[in-house]
Write a protein that holds these residues in place. Structure first.
Motif, PDB file in Angstrom:
ATOM      1  N   LYS A   1       0.827  -1.199   0.000  1.00 36.06           N
ATOM      2  CA  LYS A   1       0.000   0.000   0.000  1.00 36.06           C
ATOM      3  C   LYS A   1       0.868   1.259   0.000  1.00 36.06           C
ATOM      4  O   LYS A   1       0.597   2.209  -0.741  1.00 36.06           O
ATOM      5  CB  LYS A   1      -0.914   0.003   1.225  1.00 36.06           C
ATOM      6  CG  LYS A   1      -1.699   1.301   1.400  1.00 36.06           C
ATOM      7  CD  LYS A   1      -2.468   1.316   2.711  1.00 36.06           C
ATOM      8  CE  LYS A   1      -3.053   2.696   2.966  1.00 36.06           C
ATOM      9  NZ  LYS A   1      -3.769   2.772   4.258  1.00 36.06           N
TER      10      LYS A   1
ATOM     11  N   VAL B   1      -0.917   7.164  -6.607  1.00 35.07           N
ATOM     12  CA  VAL B   1      -2.029   7.520  -7.491  1.00 35.07           C
ATOM     13  C   VAL B   1      -1.832   8.952  -7.980  1.00 35.07           C
ATOM     14  O   VAL B   1      -1.632   9.870  -7.174  1.00 35.07           O
ATOM     15  CB  VAL B   1      -3.387   7.386  -6.778  1.00 35.07           C
ATOM     16  CG1 VAL B   1      -4.508   7.898  -7.670  1.00 35.07           C
ATOM     17  CG2 VAL B   1      -3.641   5.931  -6.389  1.00 35.07           C
TER      18      VAL B   1
ATOM     19  N   THR C   1       2.192   2.246  -3.370  1.00 35.28           N
ATOM     20  CA  THR C   1       1.205   2.525  -4.418  1.00 35.28           C
ATOM     21  C   THR C   1       1.008   4.037  -4.511  1.00 35.28           C
ATOM     22  O   THR C   1       0.710   4.702  -3.527  1.00 35.28           O
ATOM     23  CB  THR C   1      -0.132   1.842  -4.108  1.00 35.28           C
ATOM     24  OG1 THR C   1       0.070   0.421  -4.052  1.00 35.28           O
ATOM     25  CG2 THR C   1      -1.159   2.154  -5.189  1.00 35.28           C
TER      26      THR C   1
ATOM     27  N   GLY D   1      -5.842   7.005   0.089  1.00 35.20           N
ATOM     28  CA  GLY D   1      -6.282   6.489  -1.189  1.00 35.20           C
ATOM     29  C   GLY D   1      -7.444   7.250  -1.788  1.00 35.20           C
ATOM     30  O   GLY D   1      -7.850   8.310  -1.282  1.00 35.20           O
TER      31      GLY D   1
ATOM     32  N   ALA E   1      -3.467   3.760  -1.224  1.00 46.11           N
ATOM     33  CA  ALA E   1      -2.211   4.316  -1.720  1.00 46.11           C
ATOM     34  C   ALA E   1      -1.408   4.956  -0.602  1.00 46.11           C
ATOM     35  O   ALA E   1      -1.963   5.435   0.392  1.00 46.11           O
ATOM     36  CB  ALA E   1      -2.487   5.343  -2.821  1.00 46.11           C
TER      37      ALA E   1
ATOM     38  N   VAL F   1      -1.044  10.321  -2.921  1.00 49.21           N
ATOM     39  CA  VAL F   1      -1.946  10.725  -3.994  1.00 49.21           C
ATOM     40  C   VAL F   1      -1.528  12.116  -4.450  1.00 49.21           C
ATOM     41  O   VAL F   1      -1.316  13.013  -3.625  1.00 49.21           O
ATOM     42  CB  VAL F   1      -3.416  10.746  -3.529  1.00 49.21           C
ATOM     43  CG1 VAL F   1      -4.335  11.169  -4.672  1.00 49.21           C
ATOM     44  CG2 VAL F   1      -3.837   9.391  -2.974  1.00 49.21           C
TER      45      VAL F   1
END
Length: 420
Positions: free
Chosen positions: A159, A164, A162, A246, A256, A259
């Protein structure tokens, strides 16, 4: 004794591409120019994403405004913030309560992030418009990897890795690709417990294709190149929720570690200052000579202005367009001072649309001529180096890129604080 008339006073608000160009064109002319900006530097915004991605240092794309204009003895530079404009009294109000009188005013205050009615998302998804934005994103980006190195739980580690990016315009595409290259090509081997190859970079776009301002053939090429770099692209997927950990897109939650926002911009509050109408993006609709209707002594240029071309389409919010408008405004001002006929209506000269996709490829749209791949990247690189200010900066950026592409090493991977 008869009082001596003061020189014509030109106040320029904003030292971006348009404002700086107008100031330079009025340099050493028989006018008294004051440039106001809330920062002390001019920044080359098209390369901000490379600062955010640790490829360049801030000193290579930013210059003190005073130094840029110091050779022009008729120009005064003020680091201050504007609170409003008294068009009737012909003064500019500053936040410290003081006022600056003007005979001619040039508003070149640019734009900021637009969250489409969800300004609360700004705290979770920072945009990329200033040096502060770029440094903040870089800090967060690098800190997330450091945090993932210490995370024992595989799910939590994934996570954290990740990322975005909301928006698939030029900024979103360039930022996403530079994050993917950083994680998959340049950081592996630096960590002992973290496999940065596992990093996910996801671009979320509400429209049906990436780089919608480019022809569809080039957009398709960009999409394929992004996917080759390992970037996941979700099209027709508007974000409905944005949180610290996220986003939600089409009722699907994407967890995420970071971001970033690249989905839209809105103009500065110039329309509110002047109490004139604006479009949905807050841009002031100006006359063909870039002046405000009913205020011939006020010019609005750059991202703050809505300028219609001969074909009815608005002039794009690009650096070359802002520079052309700054030059044109200065020409009109000089023609008025010297009682010469004013130049014809502003005409935007389109020198092409360029965007890079990673460190080896790009797309270029010159209208009839379209380039992609490495030849397009060479054109993109030469164009950006040309527009940098000063030989030293051009040389440093060129050498930095050469080293990055040969060795895959980013020298600006420094974390100044431990905040994530």
């Amino acid at each position: 004794m008869k009082a001596t008339a003061h020189p014509h006073r030109v106040v320029i608000i904003g030292a971006g591409f348009g404002g700086l160009e107008a100031a330079r064109r009025l340099g050493n002319q028989p006018v008294d120019v004051t440039v106001i900006d809330r920062s002390n530097h001019h920044v080359f915004q098209p390369l901000l994403y490379q600062v955010a991605g640790a490829a360049l240092d801030i000193s290579q794309i930013a210059w003190p405004i005073r130094h840029v204009l110091h050779r022009f003895k008729n120009i005064t530079t003020l680091m201050a913030e504007v609170d409003g404009v008294d068009a009737a009294g012909k003064t500019v109000r500053l936040t410290d309560g003081s006022r600056l009188p003007y005979d001619t005013l040039v508003i070149a205050t640019g734009s900021t992030h637009a969250y489409f009615g969800h300004d609360e998302w700004a705290q979770f998804a920072p945009g990329l418009k200033t040096l502060g934005d770029a440094l903040s994103i870089r800090q967060h980006l690098l800190s997330v990897f450091e945090q993932a190195e210490r995370e024992p739980d595989p799910a939590a580690r994934q996570k954290l890795q990740t990322f975005v990016v909301i928006g698939a315009g030029a900024t979103g595409v360039e930022l996403a690709c530079t994050i993917a290259e950083l994680a998959r090509e340049e950081m592996p081997g630096d960590f002992r417990h973290l496999d940065t190859h596992q990093a996910r970079v996801i671009v979320v776009e509400a429209a049906s294709r990436v780089l919608s301002s480019f022809p569809e053939t080039l957009s398709d090429y960009v999409l394929q190149t992004m996917e080759h770099l390992g970037v996941e692209v979700l099209l027709n997927c508007p974000v409905t929720e944005c949180h610290a950990d996220g986003v939600v897109c089409k009722e699907k939650r994407i967890d995420a570690g970071a971001v970033f926002w690249a989905a839209g911009v809105r103009a500065s509050p110039a329309a509110q200052w002047l109490n004139v109408s604006a479009d949905k993006a807050g841009r002031v609709k100006v006359e063909r000579d870039l002046t405000v209707p009913a205020y011939p002594d006020i010019f609005v240029i750059g991202d703050t202005a809505l300028v219609e071309q001969e074909n009815g389409k608005p002039v794009p919010g690009l650096a070359p367009a802002a520079k052309q408008q700054g030059q044109y405004a200065a020409e009109v001002i000089q023609a008025r001072l010297h009682k010469r006929p004013a130049p014809g209506p502003f005409h935007y000269r389109n020198y092409g649309n360029l965007s890079t996709i990673g460190k080896h490829t790009a797309v270029v749209d010159f209208g009839r001529v379209k380039l992609r791949g490495r030849p397009a990247w060479v054109v993109w690189a030469l164009a950006h180096i040309y527009f940098l200010i000063g030989v030293r900066n051009r040389l440093m950026v060129a050498l930095n890129w050469l080293w990055l592409y040969m060795k895959g090493e980013r020298a600006a991977r420094i974390i100044l604080s431990r905040k994530t």
